[in-house]
Write a protein that holds these residues in place. Sequence first.
Motif, PDB file in Angstrom:
ATOM      1  N   VAL A 244       0.880  -1.168   0.000  1.00  0.00           N
ATOM      2  CA  VAL A 244       0.000   0.000   0.000  1.00  0.00           C
ATOM      3  C   VAL A 244       0.920   1.220   0.000  1.00  0.00           C
ATOM      4  O   VAL A 244       1.611   1.493   0.979  1.00  0.00           O
ATOM      5  N   VAL A 245       0.952   1.931  -1.114  1.00  0.00           N
ATOM      6  CA  VAL A 245       1.851   3.072  -1.272  1.00  0.00           C
ATOM      7  C   VAL A 245       1.233   4.335  -0.692  1.00  0.00           C
ATOM      8  O   VAL A 245       1.903   5.109  -0.016  1.00  0.00           O
ATOM      9  N   ALA A 246      -0.060   4.552  -0.940  1.00  0.00           N
ATOM     10  CA  ALA A 246      -0.722   5.760  -0.448  1.00  0.00           C
ATOM     11  C   ALA A 246      -2.216   5.537  -0.382  1.00  0.00           C
ATOM     12  O   ALA A 246      -2.779   4.749  -1.151  1.00  0.00           O
ATOM     13  N   VAL A 247      -2.851   6.237   0.543  1.00  0.00           N
ATOM     14  CA  VAL A 247      -4.306   6.245   0.652  1.00  0.00           C
ATOM     15  C   VAL A 247      -4.722   7.707   0.677  1.00  0.00           C
ATOM     16  O   VAL A 247      -4.299   8.466   1.550  1.00  0.00           O
TER      17      VAL A 247
ATOM     18  N   ASP B  86     -10.877   8.166  -1.193  1.00  0.00           N
ATOM     19  CA  ASP B  86     -11.363   6.837  -1.546  1.00  0.00           C
ATOM     20  C   ASP B  86     -10.467   6.137  -2.570  1.00  0.00           C
ATOM     21  O   ASP B  86     -10.874   5.181  -3.210  1.00  0.00           O
ATOM     22  N   THR B  87      -9.225   6.634  -2.721  1.00  0.00           N
ATOM     23  CA  THR B  87      -8.284   6.044  -3.665  1.00  0.00           C
ATOM     24  C   THR B  87      -7.110   5.422  -2.927  1.00  0.00           C
ATOM     25  O   THR B  87      -6.541   6.029  -2.027  1.00  0.00           O
ATOM     26  N   VAL B  88      -6.772   4.214  -3.321  1.00  0.00           N
ATOM     27  CA  VAL B  88      -5.630   3.511  -2.746  1.00  0.00           C
ATOM     28  C   VAL B  88      -4.623   3.274  -3.857  1.00  0.00           C
ATOM     29  O   VAL B  88      -4.976   2.770  -4.924  1.00  0.00           O
ATOM     30  N   ARG B  89      -3.373   3.652  -3.617  1.00  0.00           N
ATOM     31  CA  ARG B  89      -2.305   3.389  -4.589  1.00  0.00           C
ATOM     32  C   ARG B  89      -1.535   2.166  -4.133  1.00  0.00           C
ATOM     33  O   ARG B  89      -1.114   2.090  -2.976  1.00  0.00           O
ATOM     34  N   LEU B  90      -1.382   1.205  -5.033  1.00  0.00           N
ATOM     35  CA  LEU B  90      -0.694  -0.033  -4.722  1.00  0.00           C
ATOM     36  C   LEU B  90       0.580  -0.150  -5.539  1.00  0.00           C
ATOM     37  O   LEU B  90       0.609   0.214  -6.717  1.00  0.00           O
ATOM     38  N   GLY B  91       1.606  -0.682  -4.926  1.00  0.00           N
ATOM     39  CA  GLY B  91       2.826  -1.043  -5.642  1.00  0.00           C
ATOM     40  C   GLY B  91       2.878  -2.557  -5.707  1.00  0.00           C
ATOM     41  O   GLY B  91       2.611  -3.233  -4.707  1.00  0.00           O
ATOM     42  N   ILE B  92       3.204  -3.101  -6.873  1.00  0.00           N
ATOM     43  CA  ILE B  92       3.211  -4.551  -7.047  1.00  0.00           C
ATOM     44  C   ILE B  92       4.570  -4.982  -7.561  1.00  0.00           C
ATOM     45  O   ILE B  92       5.044  -4.505  -8.590  1.00  0.00           O
ATOM     46  N   GLU B  93       5.206  -5.872  -6.808  1.00  0.00           N
ATOM     47  CA  GLU B  93       6.470  -6.467  -7.226  1.00  0.00           C
ATOM     48  C   GLU B  93       6.182  -7.908  -7.609  1.00  0.00           C
ATOM     49  O   GLU B  93       5.696  -8.682  -6.786  1.00  0.00           O
ATOM     50  N   ALA B  94       6.468  -8.242  -8.868  1.00  0.00           N
ATOM     51  CA  ALA B  94       6.205  -9.594  -9.356  1.00  0.00           C
ATOM     52  C   ALA B  94       7.249  -9.941 -10.411  1.00  0.00           C
ATOM     53  O   ALA B  94       7.811  -9.045 -11.047  1.00  0.00           O
ATOM     54  N   PRO B  95       7.508 -11.224 -10.599  1.00  0.00           N
ATOM     55  CA  PRO B  95       8.418 -11.622 -11.667  1.00  0.00           C
ATOM     56  C   PRO B  95       7.895 -11.135 -13.025  1.00  0.00           C
ATOM     57  O   PRO B  95       6.686 -10.970 -13.212  1.00  0.00           O
ATOM     58  N   ARG B  96       8.799 -10.922 -13.952  1.00  0.00           N
ATOM     59  CA  ARG B  96       8.415 -10.409 -15.276  1.00  0.00           C
ATOM     60  C   ARG B  96       7.430 -11.317 -16.004  1.00  0.00           C
ATOM     61  O   ARG B  96       6.648 -10.859 -16.821  1.00  0.00           O
ATOM     62  N   ASP B  97       7.466 -12.601 -15.721  1.00  0.00           N
ATOM     63  CA  ASP B  97       6.568 -13.517 -16.433  1.00  0.00           C
ATOM     64  C   ASP B  97       5.165 -13.572 -15.827  1.00  0.00           C
ATOM     65  O   ASP B  97       4.308 -14.296 -16.319  1.00  0.00           O
ATOM     66  N   VAL B  98       4.917 -12.802 -14.769  1.00  0.00           N
ATOM     67  CA  VAL B  98       3.587 -12.738 -14.158  1.00  0.00           C
ATOM     68  C   VAL B  98       2.890 -11.473 -14.650  1.00  0.00           C
ATOM     69  O   VAL B  98       3.318 -10.371 -14.350  1.00  0.00           O
TER      70      VAL B  98
END
Length: 79
Positions: free
Chosen positions: A22-25, A28-40
């Motif tokens: 959860v990067v920021a709230v 009513d907006t939530v900013r998400l950061g997602i770390e995932a392998p490149r193949d996902v």
Amino acid sequence: MLVLSRREGEKVMIGDDVVVTVVAVRGDTVRLGIEAPRDVPVNRPEAREAVARANGASVRFDDAAVESLRRLHPGSPRR
């Protein structure tokens, strides 16, 4: 569906190799950061649907389009 409460800076693990932060709230907006392998693949559903619609439209053709292509390549076989 699993529902979790998280605050800014807190994370959620999905499997062993996907981390959602959860990067920021703001309101009513939530900013998400997602770390995932490149193949996902990571996409918003509305973006994925728009790409699918555009891909579907790009493969549609009509008789006039086929005839125009035949004029460009007069020796091409007819089906």
